[in-house]
Write an enzyme that holds these catalytic residues in place. Structure first.
Site, mmCIF file in Angstrom:
data_model
loop_
_atom_site.group_PDB
_atom_site.id
_atom_site.type_symbol
_atom_site.label_atom_id
_atom_site.label_comp_id
_atom_site.label_asym_id
_atom_site.label_seq_id
_atom_site.Cartn_x
_atom_site.Cartn_y
_atom_site.Cartn_z
ATOM 1 C CG HIS A 191 -23.419 -36.169 27.621
ATOM 2 N ND1 HIS A 191 -22.579 -36.710 26.660
ATOM 3 C CD2 HIS A 191 -24.018 -35.107 27.031
ATOM 4 C CE1 HIS A 191 -22.669 -35.990 25.547
ATOM 5 N NE2 HIS A 191 -23.533 -35.010 25.754
ATOM 6 C CB THR A 219 -14.646 -36.309 22.417
ATOM 7 O OG1 THR A 219 -15.969 -36.414 21.866
ATOM 8 C CG2 THR A 219 -14.014 -34.999 21.993
HETATM 9 C C1 BJW Z 1 -8.763 -41.941 23.119
HETATM 10 C C2 BJW Z 1 -8.110 -42.909 23.872
HETATM 11 C C3 BJW Z 1 -7.065 -42.468 24.697
HETATM 12 C C4 BJW Z 1 -9.648 -43.891 22.754
HETATM 13 N N1 BJW Z 1 -6.741 -41.172 24.717
HETATM 14 N N2 BJW Z 1 -8.431 -40.668 23.156
HETATM 15 C C5 BJW Z 1 -27.740 -34.593 13.349
HETATM 16 C C6 BJW Z 1 -26.915 -33.481 13.514
HETATM 17 C C7 BJW Z 1 -26.699 -32.935 14.763
HETATM 18 C C8 BJW Z 1 -27.298 -33.482 15.874
HETATM 19 C C9 BJW Z 1 -28.102 -34.579 15.705
HETATM 20 C C10 BJW Z 1 -28.344 -35.110 14.465
HETATM 21 N N3 BJW Z 1 -29.182 -36.170 14.627
HETATM 22 C C11 BJW Z 1 -29.466 -36.305 15.932
HETATM 23 C C12 BJW Z 1 -28.830 -35.348 16.604
HETATM 24 C C13 BJW Z 1 -28.825 -35.121 18.044
HETATM 25 C C14 BJW Z 1 -28.013 -36.109 18.849
HETATM 26 C C15 BJW Z 1 -26.691 -36.404 18.150
HETATM 27 O O1 BJW Z 1 -25.720 -35.683 18.272
HETATM 28 N N4 BJW Z 1 -26.637 -37.517 17.435
HETATM 29 C C16 BJW Z 1 -25.434 -37.865 16.670
HETATM 30 C C17 BJW Z 1 -25.125 -39.322 16.908
HETATM 31 C C18 BJW Z 1 -25.667 -37.493 15.239
HETATM 32 N N5 BJW Z 1 -27.802 -35.448 20.107
HETATM 33 C C19 BJW Z 1 -28.700 -35.495 21.079
HETATM 34 O O2 BJW Z 1 -29.723 -36.155 20.980
HETATM 35 C C20 BJW Z 1 -28.430 -34.650 22.295
HETATM 36 N N6 BJW Z 1 -29.586 -33.907 22.617
HETATM 37 C C21 BJW Z 1 -30.069 -32.985 21.790
HETATM 38 O O3 BJW Z 1 -29.522 -32.680 20.741
HETATM 39 O O4 BJW Z 1 -31.243 -32.412 22.231
HETATM 40 C C22 BJW Z 1 -32.012 -31.715 21.257
HETATM 41 C C23 BJW Z 1 -32.935 -32.726 20.577
HETATM 42 C C24 BJW Z 1 -34.142 -33.015 21.160
HETATM 43 C C25 BJW Z 1 -34.993 -33.944 20.542
HETATM 44 C C26 BJW Z 1 -34.610 -34.584 19.353
HETATM 45 C C27 BJW Z 1 -33.356 -34.320 18.807
HETATM 46 C C28 BJW Z 1 -32.518 -33.376 19.426
HETATM 47 C C29 BJW Z 1 -28.123 -35.510 23.514
HETATM 48 C C30 BJW Z 1 -26.855 -36.240 23.368
HETATM 49 C C31 BJW Z 1 -26.626 -37.103 24.598
HETATM 50 C C32 BJW Z 1 -25.488 -38.084 24.408
HETATM 51 N N7 BJW Z 1 -25.534 -39.060 25.432
HETATM 52 C C33 BJW Z 1 -24.534 -40.089 25.463
HETATM 53 C C34 BJW Z 1 -24.953 -41.132 26.528
HETATM 54 C C35 BJW Z 1 -24.702 -40.579 27.919
HETATM 55 C C36 BJW Z 1 -25.000 -41.604 28.964
HETATM 56 C C37 BJW Z 1 -24.073 -42.796 28.893
HETATM 57 O O5 BJW Z 1 -22.851 -42.686 29.092
HETATM 58 O O6 BJW Z 1 -24.601 -43.885 28.666
HETATM 59 O O7 BJW Z 1 -23.266 -39.527 25.802
HETATM 60 S S1 BJW Z 1 -24.229 -40.830 23.881
HETATM 61 C C38 BJW Z 1 -22.493 -41.025 24.103
HETATM 62 O O8 BJW Z 1 -21.749 -40.232 23.161
HETATM 63 C C39 BJW Z 1 -22.188 -40.461 25.487
HETATM 64 C C40 BJW Z 1 -20.901 -39.756 25.247
HETATM 65 O O9 BJW Z 1 -20.710 -38.765 26.235
HETATM 66 C C41 BJW Z 1 -21.077 -39.192 23.859
HETATM 67 C C42 BJW Z 1 -19.798 -38.834 23.162
HETATM 68 O O10 BJW Z 1 -18.995 -39.928 23.028
HETATM 69 P P1 BJW Z 1 -17.417 -39.780 23.187
HETATM 70 O O11 BJW Z 1 -17.075 -39.330 24.553
HETATM 71 O O12 BJW Z 1 -16.904 -38.948 22.076
HETATM 72 O O13 BJW Z 1 -16.948 -41.292 23.080
HETATM 73 P P2 BJW Z 1 -16.671 -42.200 21.792
HETATM 74 O O14 BJW Z 1 -16.689 -43.596 22.252
HETATM 75 O O15 BJW Z 1 -17.554 -41.823 20.669
HETATM 76 O O16 BJW Z 1 -15.192 -41.787 21.331
HETATM 77 C C43 BJW Z 1 -14.067 -42.020 22.141
HETATM 78 C C44 BJW Z 1 -12.856 -41.376 21.494
HETATM 79 O O17 BJW Z 1 -11.760 -41.573 22.348
HETATM 80 C C45 BJW Z 1 -12.479 -41.981 20.137
HETATM 81 O O18 BJW Z 1 -12.272 -40.932 19.207
HETATM 82 C C46 BJW Z 1 -11.147 -42.711 20.420
HETATM 83 O O19 BJW Z 1 -10.249 -42.667 19.320
HETATM 84 C C47 BJW Z 1 -10.635 -41.886 21.557
HETATM 85 N N8 BJW Z 1 -9.684 -42.575 22.448
HETATM 86 N N9 BJW Z 1 -8.613 -44.121 23.652
HETATM 87 C C48 BJW Z 1 -7.369 -40.282 23.974
HETATM 88 N N10 BJW Z 1 -6.299 -43.331 25.488
#
Ligand code: BJW
Length: 244
Positions: free
Chosen positions: A119, A188
């Protein structure tokens, strides 16, 4: 708590290991997880209101300031025991691929090499229009600042919702996941695709899949080992058990 003996056996026999990390890995460094980043001033916005191209075009100042706040948090953060344990883990396997969704660069700061940043990286800036990296610009008081070449808006070099990830990085990550003997999904929520497809690919190809997370996720019921705990505690325990 000691990790299960069967997991340690699997890791000792593994030649290829792939790891996917998320925001939870940096939580113990004081970097809020993605969904926790909506605190204080930002509590009224959902991530989807801030991390999309549409949100940026609607209100570039708001989105730039959210990232400026997060950039400042990241600048003061240091790698924690989870990041350091992953550096040691990498040295134990002939093939090791670290794949992160985090944009904070803490894996590299800890000493990890060859990290796939799916990302992007919050410390880099690019031009919204030209999509090229920009390292210097005039401080005119504009928020966001303007691209020195084309006058377009500057933005962080991260991947927003509805934007595509680097095809090369995603292919490399997919190949490493699908050919891994052991796959670890750490800190994640498993909600955001295509990254969330990597553990699924690993499962589909017969890898032993391990989750480390204090909270359940959509993967918890599907993985071979779900280690419920903080990455900064569980990962060092895993490394210690491998040393014994
Ligand atoms: C601990 C802890 C400790 C706490 N130890 N653990 C339906 C189905 C499939 C896909 C889609 C859909 N509808 C839309 C989509 C596509 C969309 C998507 O997936 N959306 C979902 C929300 C449904 N994806 C996209 O759009 C991607 N692109 C794409 O698909 O392109 C094709 C396309 C084109 C045109 C239209 C549609 C599709 C791009 C995704 C980019 C994500 N970007 C972000 C922002 C990055 C910049 C920034 O940082 O600001 O990335 S969003 C955000 O989520 C960020 C993160 O990297 C990402 C994942 O989050 P993460 O890391 O899992 O964090 P959290 O906060 O969610 O969870 C933390 C975890 O840690 C928790 O579980 C805690 O319990 C745990 N934890 N302490 C261990 N000590």
């Amino acid at each position: 708590m000691k990790p299960p003996a069967e997991l340690i056996e699997k890791l000792r026999a593994a030649k290829r290991v792939a790891v996917l990390t998320g925001a939870g890995v940096s939580a113990e460094s004081g970097v809020p997880t993605f969904r926790d980043a909506q605190t204080g001033l930002w509590a009224q916005y959902s991530p989807e209101d801030l991390a999309t191209p549409r949100a940026f075009l609607r209100n570039p100042k708001l989105v730039w300031e959210w990232y400026a706040w997060r950039r400042e948090l990241v600048a003061g953060a240091k790698p924690n025991p989870a990041h350091l344990a992953l550096v040691e883990l990498a040295g134990r396997f002939p093939e090791f691929q670290l794949i992160t969704q985090n944009v904070d660069g803490l894996h590299q700061q800890a000493g990890s090499r060859n990290v796939i940043e799916l990302h992007g990286n919050i410390t880099r800036t690019k031009c919204f229009d030209e999509r090229t990296i920009v390292t210097e610009w005039a401080e005119t008081g504009d928020i966001p600042p303007k691209c020195p070449r084309c006058g377009g808006l500057l933005r962080p070099d991260v991947v927003w919702f509805e934007e595509t990830l680097s095809a090369t990085d995603l292919n490399t990550a997919m190949r490493a996941s699908a050919s891994s003997d052991v796959f670890l999904s750490i800190g994640t929520s498993g909600l955001v695709y295509p990254a969330a497809g990597l553990p699924i690919a690993a499962l589909g190809h017969g890898a032993t899949v391990v989750e480390i997370n204090p909270q359940p996720t959509p993967f918890t019921a599907k993985v071979h080992f779900a280690l419920a705990g903080a990455a900064g505690i569980v990962l060092p325990e895993l490394v210690t058990s491998l040393r014994e």
